[in-house]
Design a protein around this motif. Structure first.
Motif, PDB file in Angstrom:
ATOM      1  N   LEU A  84       0.921  -1.400  -0.158  1.00 38.86           N
ATOM      2  CA  LEU A  84      -0.109   0.001   0.218  1.00 38.86           C
ATOM      3  C   LEU A  84       0.757   1.271   0.084  1.00 38.86           C
ATOM      4  N   ALA A  85       1.804   1.158   0.750  1.00 41.25           N
ATOM      5  CA  ALA A  85       2.850   2.410   0.869  1.00 41.25           C
ATOM      6  C   ALA A  85       3.703   2.398  -0.389  1.00 41.25           C
ATOM      7  N   ASP A  86       3.724   1.518  -1.157  1.00 35.65           N
ATOM      8  CA  ASP A  86       4.603   1.620  -2.185  1.00 35.65           C
ATOM      9  C   ASP A  86       3.593   2.147  -3.495  1.00 35.65           C
ATOM     10  N   GLN A  87       2.380   1.597  -3.359  1.00 36.02           N
ATOM     11  CA  GLN A  87       1.487   1.976  -4.334  1.00 36.02           C
ATOM     12  C   GLN A  87       1.232   3.642  -4.240  1.00 36.02           C
ATOM     13  N   LEU A  88       1.311   4.056  -2.953  1.00 34.55           N
ATOM     14  CA  LEU A  88       1.052   5.660  -2.852  1.00 34.55           C
ATOM     15  C   LEU A  88       2.039   6.149  -3.471  1.00 34.55           C
ATOM     16  N   ARG A  89       3.461   5.982  -3.115  1.00 36.32           N
ATOM     17  CA  ARG A  89       4.817   6.496  -3.614  1.00 36.32           C
ATOM     18  C   ARG A  89       4.616   6.608  -5.209  1.00 36.32           C
ATOM     19  N   ARG A  90       4.258   5.388  -5.750  1.00 36.06           N
ATOM     20  CA  ARG A  90       4.164   5.480  -7.334  1.00 36.06           C
ATOM     21  C   ARG A  90       3.071   6.194  -7.969  1.00 36.06           C
ATOM     22  N   ALA A  91       2.061   6.243  -7.194  1.00 26.30           N
ATOM     23  CA  ALA A  91       0.762   6.980  -7.769  1.00 26.30           C
ATOM     24  C   ALA A  91       1.038   8.336  -7.576  1.00 26.30           C
ATOM     25  N   ALA A  92       1.602   8.877  -6.256  1.00 29.39           N
ATOM     26  CA  ALA A  92       1.882  10.226  -6.096  1.00 29.39           C
ATOM     27  C   ALA A  92       2.941  10.864  -7.301  1.00 29.39           C
ATOM     28  N   LEU A  93       4.060  10.062  -7.397  1.00 31.64           N
ATOM     29  CA  LEU A  93       5.066  10.400  -8.438  1.00 31.64           C
ATOM     30  C   LEU A  93       4.525  10.452  -9.893  1.00 31.64           C
ATOM     31  N   SER A  94       3.559   9.743 -10.275  1.00 34.29           N
ATOM     32  CA  SER A  94       2.854   9.523 -11.537  1.00 34.29           C
ATOM     33  C   SER A  94       2.125  10.842 -11.768  1.00 34.29           C
ATOM     34  N   VAL A  95       1.715  11.536 -10.855  1.00 35.37           N
ATOM     35  CA  VAL A  95       0.895  12.804 -11.168  1.00 35.37           C
ATOM     36  C   VAL A  95       1.690  13.702 -11.738  1.00 35.37           C
ATOM     37  N   PRO A  96       2.936  14.373 -10.981  1.00 34.40           N
ATOM     38  CA  PRO A  96       3.436  15.482 -11.576  1.00 34.40           C
ATOM     39  C   PRO A  96       4.086  14.962 -12.814  1.00 34.40           C
ATOM     40  N   LEU A  97       4.676  13.742 -13.035  1.00 35.04           N
ATOM     41  CA  LEU A  97       5.253  13.384 -14.115  1.00 35.04           C
ATOM     42  C   LEU A  97       4.469  13.247 -15.265  1.00 35.04           C
ATOM     43  N   ASN A  98       3.187  12.613 -15.340  1.00 36.25           N
ATOM     44  CA  ASN A  98       2.187  12.800 -16.430  1.00 36.25           C
ATOM     45  C   ASN A  98       1.639  14.030 -16.775  1.00 36.25           C
ATOM     46  N   ILE A  99       1.754  15.224 -15.948  1.00 36.68           N
ATOM     47  CA  ILE A  99       1.414  16.258 -16.163  1.00 36.68           C
ATOM     48  C   ILE A  99       2.403  17.327 -16.877  1.00 36.68           C
ATOM     49  N   ALA A 100       3.543  16.789 -16.400  1.00 31.17           N
ATOM     50  CA  ALA A 100       4.813  17.478 -17.200  1.00 31.17           C
ATOM     51  C   ALA A 100       5.010  16.965 -18.660  1.00 31.17           C
ATOM     52  N   GLU A 101       4.804  15.784 -18.601  1.00 34.62           N
ATOM     53  CA  GLU A 101       4.811  15.056 -20.122  1.00 34.62           C
ATOM     54  C   GLU A 101       3.697  15.663 -20.774  1.00 34.62           C
ATOM     55  N   GLY A 102       2.495  15.795 -20.551  1.00 33.58           N
ATOM     56  CA  GLY A 102       1.337  16.005 -21.182  1.00 33.58           C
ATOM     57  C   GLY A 102       1.409  17.511 -21.761  1.00 33.58           C
ATOM     58  N   SER A 103       2.262  18.337 -20.949  1.00 29.24           N
ATOM     59  CA  SER A 103       2.369  19.795 -21.445  1.00 29.24           C
ATOM     60  C   SER A 103       3.177  19.812 -22.456  1.00 29.24           C
ATOM     61  N   ALA A 121      -4.091  10.561  -9.464  1.00 28.50           N
ATOM     62  CA  ALA A 121      -4.462  11.504  -8.197  1.00 28.50           C
ATOM     63  C   ALA A 121      -5.712  10.820  -7.397  1.00 28.50           C
ATOM     64  N   LEU A 122      -6.638  10.563  -8.092  1.00 24.40           N
ATOM     65  CA  LEU A 122      -7.807   9.697  -7.586  1.00 24.40           C
ATOM     66  C   LEU A 122      -7.357   8.382  -6.854  1.00 24.40           C
ATOM     67  N   GLU A 123      -6.256   7.846  -7.344  1.00 26.51           N
ATOM     68  CA  GLU A 123      -5.800   6.570  -6.706  1.00 26.51           C
ATOM     69  C   GLU A 123      -5.044   6.848  -5.445  1.00 26.51           C
ATOM     70  N   CYS A 124      -4.519   8.083  -5.357  1.00 23.03           N
ATOM     71  CA  CYS A 124      -3.868   8.636  -4.123  1.00 23.03           C
ATOM     72  C   CYS A 124      -4.956   8.897  -3.056  1.00 23.03           C
ATOM     73  N   ALA A 125      -5.960   9.523  -3.560  1.00 19.69           N
ATOM     74  CA  ALA A 125      -7.222   9.702  -2.630  1.00 19.69           C
ATOM     75  C   ALA A 125      -7.596   8.443  -2.023  1.00 19.69           C
ATOM     76  N   ALA A 126      -7.820   7.266  -2.788  1.00 22.82           N
ATOM     77  CA  ALA A 126      -8.285   6.180  -2.133  1.00 22.82           C
ATOM     78  C   ALA A 126      -7.541   5.450  -1.361  1.00 22.82           C
ATOM     79  N   ILE A 127      -6.211   5.526  -1.689  1.00 23.53           N
ATOM     80  CA  ILE A 127      -4.945   4.998  -0.682  1.00 23.53           C
ATOM     81  C   ILE A 127      -4.928   5.851   0.445  1.00 23.53           C
TER      82      ILE A 127
END
Length: 168
Positions: A84-103, A121-127
């Motif tokens: 669960l902790a690992d999933q939170l770390r990966r999902a939280a990192l995914s948010v800014p990386l995808n924002i930057a890549e999409g820009s 981000a919604l996954e982080c909220a669930a975690i």
């Protein structure tokens, strides 16, 4: 600050457009068969240019702020909840990386990256809800992370929709 960054990016883009126009009018080298260019000039569509707009920088800063808060939250997971902790770390990192890549992508691709960031981000909220349900953190400790996630999801939803409307 975002407005100033946007103005600087626009000035830089105008300067680059002038350089590209100059290269189009005066190809870089000649061959025996006549003038040739190595490759066609780069695509100059506004969707391909990197700009630091207010909405992008604001959502990016919210995502980075949540990422900073997610590390200590994940570290509090006891033995047996490492996934669960690992999933939170990966999902939280995914948010800014995808924002930057999409820009830096064309409109259709940008929408896809903003949608992926929104999902993370919604996954982080669930975690963090799961962390609270398991008694690993209190509701008071999650006030700021939840506010950041709510703002991030809201902005990403608007960004994805604006990309759809712009693409029509």
């Amino acid at each position: 600050m975002g407005d100033r960054c946007g103005l600087v990016a626009n000035a830089r883009r105008d300067h680059l457009d002038k350089q590209i126009d100059s290269v189009e009018q005066n190809p870089p080298f000649a061959s025996r068969r006549g003038l040739r260019t190595r490759n066609p000039p780069h695509h100059r569509s506004p969707s391909w240019t990197w700009t630091w707009t207010w909405s992008w920088s604001s959502v990016y800063r919210c995502a980075i702020s949540f990422l900073a808060l997610s590390g200590p939250l994940a570290a509090r997971a006891p033995r047996g909840h490492g996934e669960l902790a690992d999933q939170l770390r990966r999902a939280a990192l995914s948010v800014p990386l995808n924002i930057a890549e999409g820009s830096g992508k064309p409109e259709r691709d940008a929408r896809r990256f903003y949608t992926i960031a929104r999902g993370s981000a919604l996954e982080c909220a669930a975690i963090i809800d799961a962390f609270e349900a398991l008694g690993l953190v209190t509701a008071q400790e999650l006030v700021e992370p939840r506010e950041l996630l709510e703002r991030t999801v809201s902005m990403l939803t608007k960004m994805a929709l604006s990309e759809v409307n712009r693409g029509k």
